[in-house]
Design a protein around this motif. Sequence first.
Motif, short mmCIF file in Angstrom:
data_model
loop_
_atom_site.label_atom_id
_atom_site.label_comp_id
_atom_site.label_asym_id
_atom_site.label_seq_id
_atom_site.Cartn_x
_atom_site.Cartn_y
_atom_site.Cartn_z
N UNK A 141 -5.82 -1.23 -6.63
CA UNK A 141 -4.49 -1.82 -6.53
C UNK A 141 -4.23 -2.38 -5.12
N UNK A 142 -4.74 -1.68 -4.08
CA UNK A 142 -4.57 -2.19 -2.71
C UNK A 142 -5.30 -3.52 -2.54
N UNK A 143 -6.53 -3.59 -3.09
CA UNK A 143 -7.27 -4.86 -3.02
C UNK A 143 -6.53 -5.96 -3.78
N UNK A 144 -6.01 -5.58 -4.96
CA UNK A 144 -5.25 -6.56 -5.74
C UNK A 144 -3.99 -7.00 -5.00
N UNK A 145 -3.35 -6.06 -4.30
CA UNK A 145 -2.16 -6.41 -3.50
C UNK A 145 -2.51 -7.38 -2.39
N UNK A 146 -3.64 -7.11 -1.72
CA UNK A 146 -4.07 -8.01 -0.65
C UNK A 146 -4.34 -9.41 -1.19
N UNK A 147 -5.01 -9.47 -2.34
CA UNK A 147 -5.28 -10.77 -2.95
C UNK A 147 -3.98 -11.45 -3.35
N UNK A 148 -3.07 -10.67 -3.93
CA UNK A 148 -1.80 -11.23 -4.36
C UNK A 148 -1.00 -11.76 -3.18
N UNK A 168 0.84 -1.20 0.00
CA UNK A 168 0.00 0.00 0.00
C UNK A 168 0.87 1.25 0.00
N UNK A 169 1.94 1.24 0.82
CA UNK A 169 2.85 2.39 0.84
C UNK A 169 3.49 2.60 -0.54
N UNK A 170 3.92 1.50 -1.16
CA UNK A 170 4.52 1.61 -2.49
C UNK A 170 3.51 2.16 -3.50
N UNK A 171 2.27 1.71 -3.39
CA UNK A 171 1.22 2.20 -4.30
C UNK A 171 1.00 3.70 -4.09
#
Length: 459
Positions: free
Chosen positions: A180-187, A15-18
Motif C-alpha cells: 500500500x505504501x508503494x501504491x501510495x507513492x505511485x499514486x 503511510x501514517x494513515x496506512x
Amino acid sequence: MSWGSLRLRLVAGGVVAILVALTIAGAGLTLLFERHVTRTVGDELDVYVKQLVAGVDADAQGKLVVGRPPADPRFADPLSGLYWQVSDDGGQMLHSRSLWDTVLDLPRDEPSPGELHRHIIEGPANARLLVSERRVLLTVGDRRAPVRVAVAADLAHVAAAASHFARDLALALGLLGLVLAAATSIQVGLGLRPLDALRRGVADVRSGQRKHLPVDVPAEVKPLVEEVNSLIDAQEGEIERSRSRAGDLAHGLKTPLAALAADVALLRQRGEQDIAKAIEAVADAMSRHVDRELARARARGTARQRGGLSTPLRPLVESLMLTLTRTPAAQRLEFKTCITGEPSVPLDRTDLAEVLGNLLENAVRHAKSQVRIGAAATVNPAITVEDDGPGIAAAERACVLERGARLDERGEGAGLGLAIVQDVLSAYGWQLVLADSDLGGLKAVIAPEGSHDRMAASG
C-alpha cells in the motif's frame, strides 16, 4: 527530498494513515478471531454438556451417577484444562478426574430446564475458564431434583491461538502495508505529474520556447494555469510598454547628442579645444548609456521570444573579421579563427554580432600582433576571444565589468562596453568571464550560465 517537498508530505501522510488503518484492522481482526475461537470452544462444551445430560441419572438410593461420561481423554488428565462437574441441591457432586481435588465455583444461576448458560469463572491455578452449564430435573424417589451439569475449558488455549494468529496477521499486514505504501507513492507521483508538467511549462515560458502554459491540464490545476497565463500576458504587455518607453527615450536623446557633436565641431573650429573636449566627453558618456539601454531593451525583447533561435557562428565571425581588417588598428594584426565544425549559438544574430563585435574591438585595441577567436562544435558552445596584449590583472577584472567601466579609458571607441555585453548575455541566460590567455593577454569567454567547470577546463 526535504520536508518542504509536497510529494514527501503526501507520501508520509499516506503511510501514517496506512499504519493507523492497519493497526486498527489488526486489533479488530485479532479480537474477532478470539471471539470466534471462544464461540467454537463454547459450542464444543455444549456438545459435552449434552453428552453428560444424556448419561446422568440417580440410583435406587438417590445418589447421582454418570453412566456415560464424555470420552475425551483430557477429562482424565489432571488439570488438563478441560473439566466437567455434576451437582444437585442436596450437596451431591460428581466431577472429572481432571479437576483432581478442586471444584468449579459456579455462579448463582437458575437457568430454565434445558437452557444452556455460559460463564467465565476462575478455575484451578487461577486459570480463566469458559463454562457451559445446563439445569435438568431428575426423578429421585417421589420427587424431582434439579441437577446442574457444567463443562469448562481453560481459555489460555484461546489466548495462545489468538497470539499466534496476531503474529501471523502482523506479518501479512506488514507486507500489505509495504504494498500500500508503494501504491501510495505511485499514486502521489501520478497525482503530482500535472504539477511537474506545469513546472516544465513555466521553464519553457522562461526560456522563450513557448508564450503560455499548456491549458490541457486537470480541472483542479486549470484555474491556476489560466491565472498564470493572464499574468504572463499582463507582464508581456508591461515589458513591451517599458521597451517602447526606453526606446523612445533613447531615440529622443539621439538628436540632442547629434546637436552637441555639431557644437563640438564648431568649438574646435573656433579654437575652444578645452571646452570642446569636455562637452565631447559628456556626450560620449551619454551616448554609451543610450546605446546600452537600446541594446538591453532589444536583447530582453528578443530573448523572451528566443525559442528556436540559432545563429551559425562561423559566417558571423568571418563577416566581423572582414569588417575589422579594414580598420587602421587591425591592419597590423594577425587574426586566427579556431572554430571546430559548424557550431550554432542560441542568440539572435544582431545581439551576438554586437557582443562579439565589442569583444573583438577591445581585443584589437589592446593586441600587439595577434587576435584569436575559438569555439567547439558542441551544443551551446563556449566562445573565446583572445589577444596577446598586456591583459588585465585578476584583481581588476571585476572593476572593468562594472556598469559604465571601459577596458581602456584612454581609447576613443566606446562600443557597447563590457557591462552592456553582460546585459545582453544575461538576457539569454549566458555570461561573460575574463581569464588569462595562453597568448599572453586577455581571454574573454562567453558561455551559458553555470558552465564554470567547462570554462575552467578550456582555460
